[in-house]
Design a protein around this motif. Structure first.
Motif, PDB file in Angstrom:
ATOM      1  N   ALA A  43       5.943 -15.763 -99.048  1.00 13.40           N
ATOM      2  CA  ALA A  43       6.272 -14.631 -99.919  1.00 13.40           C
ATOM      3  C   ALA A  43       5.104 -13.655-100.022  1.00 13.40           C
ATOM      4  N   ALA A  44       3.878 -14.182-100.108  1.00 12.80           N
ATOM      5  CA  ALA A  44       2.701 -13.321-100.236  1.00 12.80           C
ATOM      6  C   ALA A  44       2.557 -12.403 -99.027  1.00 12.80           C
ATOM      7  N   SER A  45       2.901 -12.925 -97.849  1.00 15.53           N
ATOM      8  CA  SER A  45       2.759 -12.116 -96.635  1.00 15.53           C
ATOM      9  C   SER A  45       3.726 -10.933 -96.607  1.00 15.53           C
ATOM     10  N   SER A  46       4.756 -10.988 -97.451  1.00 21.92           N
ATOM     11  CA  SER A  46       5.732  -9.890 -97.481  1.00 21.92           C
ATOM     12  C   SER A  46       5.433  -8.877 -98.582  1.00 21.92           C
ATOM     13  N   ILE A  47       4.417  -9.156 -99.401  1.00 30.56           N
ATOM     14  CA  ILE A  47       4.061  -8.228-100.486  1.00 30.56           C
ATOM     15  C   ILE A  47       3.080  -7.206 -99.933  1.00 30.56           C
ATOM     16  N   GLU A  48       3.559  -6.006 -99.724  1.00 30.73           N
ATOM     17  CA  GLU A  48       2.727  -4.964 -99.128  1.00 30.73           C
ATOM     18  C   GLU A  48       1.930  -4.224-100.198  1.00 30.73           C
ATOM     19  N   PHE A  49       0.806  -3.691 -99.755  1.00 30.75           N
ATOM     20  CA  PHE A  49      -0.014  -2.851-100.643  1.00 30.75           C
ATOM     21  C   PHE A  49       0.804  -1.686-101.155  1.00 30.75           C
ATOM     22  N   ALA A  50       0.612  -1.356-102.413  1.00 27.18           N
ATOM     23  CA  ALA A  50       1.237  -0.172-103.003  1.00 27.18           C
ATOM     24  C   ALA A  50       0.192   0.535-103.858  1.00 27.18           C
ATOM     25  N   PRO A  51       0.300   1.841-103.993  1.00 27.32           N
ATOM     26  CA  PRO A  51      -0.655   2.579-104.831  1.00 27.32           C
ATOM     27  C   PRO A  51      -0.400   2.324-106.317  1.00 27.32           C
ATOM     28  N   PRO A  52      -1.310   2.779-107.189  1.00 29.99           N
ATOM     29  CA  PRO A  52      -1.104   2.609-108.629  1.00 29.99           C
ATOM     30  C   PRO A  52       0.196   3.286-109.071  1.00 29.99           C
ATOM     31  N   PRO A  53       0.691   2.930-110.255  1.00 32.20           N
ATOM     32  CA  PRO A  53       0.003   2.206-111.329  1.00 32.20           C
ATOM     33  C   PRO A  53       0.019   0.692-111.137  1.00 32.20           C
ATOM     34  N   TYR A  54      -1.132   0.071-111.469  1.00 24.74           N
ATOM     35  CA  TYR A  54      -1.240  -1.384-111.465  1.00 24.74           C
ATOM     36  C   TYR A  54      -1.123  -1.855-112.919  1.00 24.74           C
ATOM     37  N   ASP A  55       0.112  -1.867-113.383  1.00 25.08           N
ATOM     38  CA  ASP A  55       0.382  -2.185-114.780  1.00 25.08           C
ATOM     39  C   ASP A  55       0.973  -3.585-114.901  1.00 25.08           C
ATOM     40  N   PHE A  56       1.374  -3.945-116.115  1.00 25.51           N
ATOM     41  CA  PHE A  56       1.892  -5.289-116.341  1.00 25.51           C
ATOM     42  C   PHE A  56       3.196  -5.545-115.576  1.00 25.51           C
ATOM     43  N   PRO A  57       4.120  -4.589-115.524  1.00 23.38           N
ATOM     44  CA  PRO A  57       5.306  -4.816-114.687  1.00 23.38           C
ATOM     45  C   PRO A  57       4.956  -5.060-113.216  1.00 23.38           C
ATOM     46  N   TYR A  58       3.894  -4.427-112.723  1.00 27.43           N
ATOM     47  CA  TYR A  58       3.460  -4.624-111.339  1.00 27.43           C
ATOM     48  C   TYR A  58       3.037  -6.083-111.127  1.00 27.43           C
ATOM     49  N   LEU A  59       2.253  -6.615-112.073  1.00 30.03           N
ATOM     50  CA  LEU A  59       1.817  -8.014-111.970  1.00 30.03           C
ATOM     51  C   LEU A  59       3.003  -8.958-112.079  1.00 30.03           C
ATOM     52  N   LYS A  60       3.921  -8.685-113.000  1.00 31.98           N
ATOM     53  CA  LYS A  60       5.093  -9.550-113.160  1.00 31.98           C
ATOM     54  C   LYS A  60       5.956  -9.537-111.904  1.00 31.98           C
ATOM     55  N   ASN A  61       6.046  -8.384-111.254  1.00 30.33           N
ATOM     56  CA  ASN A  61       6.822  -8.292-110.017  1.00 30.33           C
ATOM     57  C   ASN A  61       6.173  -9.117-108.899  1.00 30.33           C
ATOM     58  N   ILE A  62       4.839  -9.077-108.820  1.00 29.13           N
ATOM     59  CA  ILE A  62       4.136  -9.915-107.830  1.00 29.13           C
ATOM     60  C   ILE A  62       4.470 -11.379-108.074  1.00 29.13           C
ATOM     61  N   HIS A  63       4.377 -11.809-109.318  1.00 29.55           N
ATOM     62  CA  HIS A  63       4.652 -13.206-109.638  1.00 29.55           C
ATOM     63  C   HIS A  63       6.096 -13.566-109.288  1.00 29.55           C
ATOM     64  N   VAL A  70      11.278 -20.771-106.198  1.00 32.17           N
ATOM     65  CA  VAL A  70      10.913 -22.092-106.724  1.00 32.17           C
ATOM     66  C   VAL A  70      11.241 -22.242-108.208  1.00 32.17           C
ATOM     67  N   TYR A  71      10.965 -21.185-108.998  1.00 33.41           N
ATOM     68  CA  TYR A  71      11.114 -21.290-110.446  1.00 33.41           C
ATOM     69  C   TYR A  71      12.032 -20.203-110.997  1.00 33.41           C
ATOM     70  N   GLU A  72      12.929 -20.595-111.892  1.00 34.22           N
ATOM     71  CA  GLU A  72      13.824 -19.621-112.524  1.00 34.22           C
ATOM     72  C   GLU A  72      13.048 -18.638-113.395  1.00 34.22           C
ATOM     73  N   TRP A  73      11.894 -19.057-113.897  1.00 33.22           N
ATOM     74  CA  TRP A  73      11.118 -18.223-114.809  1.00 33.22           C
ATOM     75  C   TRP A  73      10.074 -17.366-114.079  1.00 33.22           C
ATOM     76  N   ALA A  74      10.161 -17.283-112.777  1.00 33.95           N
ATOM     77  CA  ALA A  74       9.202 -16.453-112.021  1.00 33.95           C
ATOM     78  C   ALA A  74       9.206 -15.026-112.562  1.00 33.95           C
ATOM     79  N   GLY A  75       8.031 -14.501-112.797  1.00 38.81           N
ATOM     80  CA  GLY A  75       7.891 -13.144-113.300  1.00 38.81           C
ATOM     81  C   GLY A  75       8.074 -13.004-114.795  1.00 38.81           C
ATOM     82  N   GLU A  76       8.388 -14.099-115.481  1.00 40.50           N
ATOM     83  CA  GLU A  76       8.590 -14.061-116.932  1.00 40.50           C
ATOM     84  C   GLU A  76       7.362 -14.632-117.644  1.00 40.50           C
ATOM     85  N   ILE A  95       0.209 -12.569-125.372  1.00 45.47           N
ATOM     86  CA  ILE A  95       0.098 -12.282-123.944  1.00 45.47           C
ATOM     87  C   ILE A  95       0.341 -10.812-123.634  1.00 45.47           C
ATOM     88  N   GLU A  96       1.475 -10.312-124.059  1.00 44.81           N
ATOM     89  CA  GLU A  96       1.831  -8.940-123.682  1.00 44.81           C
ATOM     90  C   GLU A  96       0.843  -7.918-124.220  1.00 44.81           C
TER      91      GLU A  96
END
Length: 199
Positions: A43-63, A70-76, A95-96
């Motif tokens: 999955a990591a190999s398919s995550i391409e670089f993107a420009p900002p904003p590097y905000d919390f939704p961006y991190l949650k989307n990576i997760h 694997v997990y139903e709670w991924a990104g939550e 957290i938020e």
């Protein structure tokens, strides 16, 4: 039975075990770890670089992209308080706001894209350490955060490689940062942040 974060019987785990509930049906921690690692690497190999904003939704989307197979709670955000060894991570209720505060400061700093390398290294180290303490997800925080920081560093114009640091050094540097001692993490990023990316 305690799970690896020491939370007691964790609702994220199968009853009486420390194995996280998972979409693969694995009840062996060893098999789950192997499968999770393999699937998240693909999955990591398919995550391409993107420009900002590097905000919390961006991190949650990576997760989500790393762990949704694997997990139903991924990104939550996690709903339980967790600790590891002597390190207590941010309480679930904070957290938020804590993550938003850190990533808003990054936005105000223009994503560090105007810093030279000497200024970038300690700035990245401090932000990484502080965000690690937030630990937003039940598992997989390190992998998601490293991809986020790869994007931040590349956007700032520098190469990044994690291969220069061994796991013990990495772990201790993050532990030190819990009490706002960023010296070891600064040394880590001094090794990991490479040359300017040529245009």
């Amino acid at each position: 039975m305690l799970d690896k974060y020491g939370t007691g019987q964790d609702p994220y785990c199968y009853p009486g075990t420390s194995v996280l509930r998972n979409s693969l049906g694995f009840t062996s921690d060893r098999l789950l770890t192997q499968a999770e690692r393999a699937l998240s690497e693909v999955a990591a190999s398919s995550i391409e670089f993107a420009p900002p904003p590097y905000d919390f939704p961006y991190l949650k989307n990576i997760h989500f992209r790393l762990f949704s197979d694997v997990y139903e709670w991924a990104g939550e955000l996690r709903s339980v308080d967790i600790s590891k060894g002597g390190t207590h991570f941010c309480t679930a209720s904070r957290i938020e706001p804590e993550a938003q505060k850190l990533l808003s400061a990054l936005a105000k700093a223009d994503w560090f894209q105007n810093l030279n390398r000497d200024a970038l290294v300690p700035a990245i180290a401090e932000l990484f350490g502080d965000l690690n303490v937030v630990h937003p997800f039940r598992d997989g925080n390190g992998r998601a955060q490293r991809i986020l920081f790869e994007h931040i560093i590349v956007n700032a114009g520098y190469e990044i490689s994690w291969w220069e640091v061994d796991i013990q050094e990495w772990t201790q540097a993050n532990i030190d940062a819990v009490v706002c001692d960023y010296a070891a993490l600064t040394k880590v990023f001094e090794k990991c942040i490479g040359r300017p990316i040529s245009n």
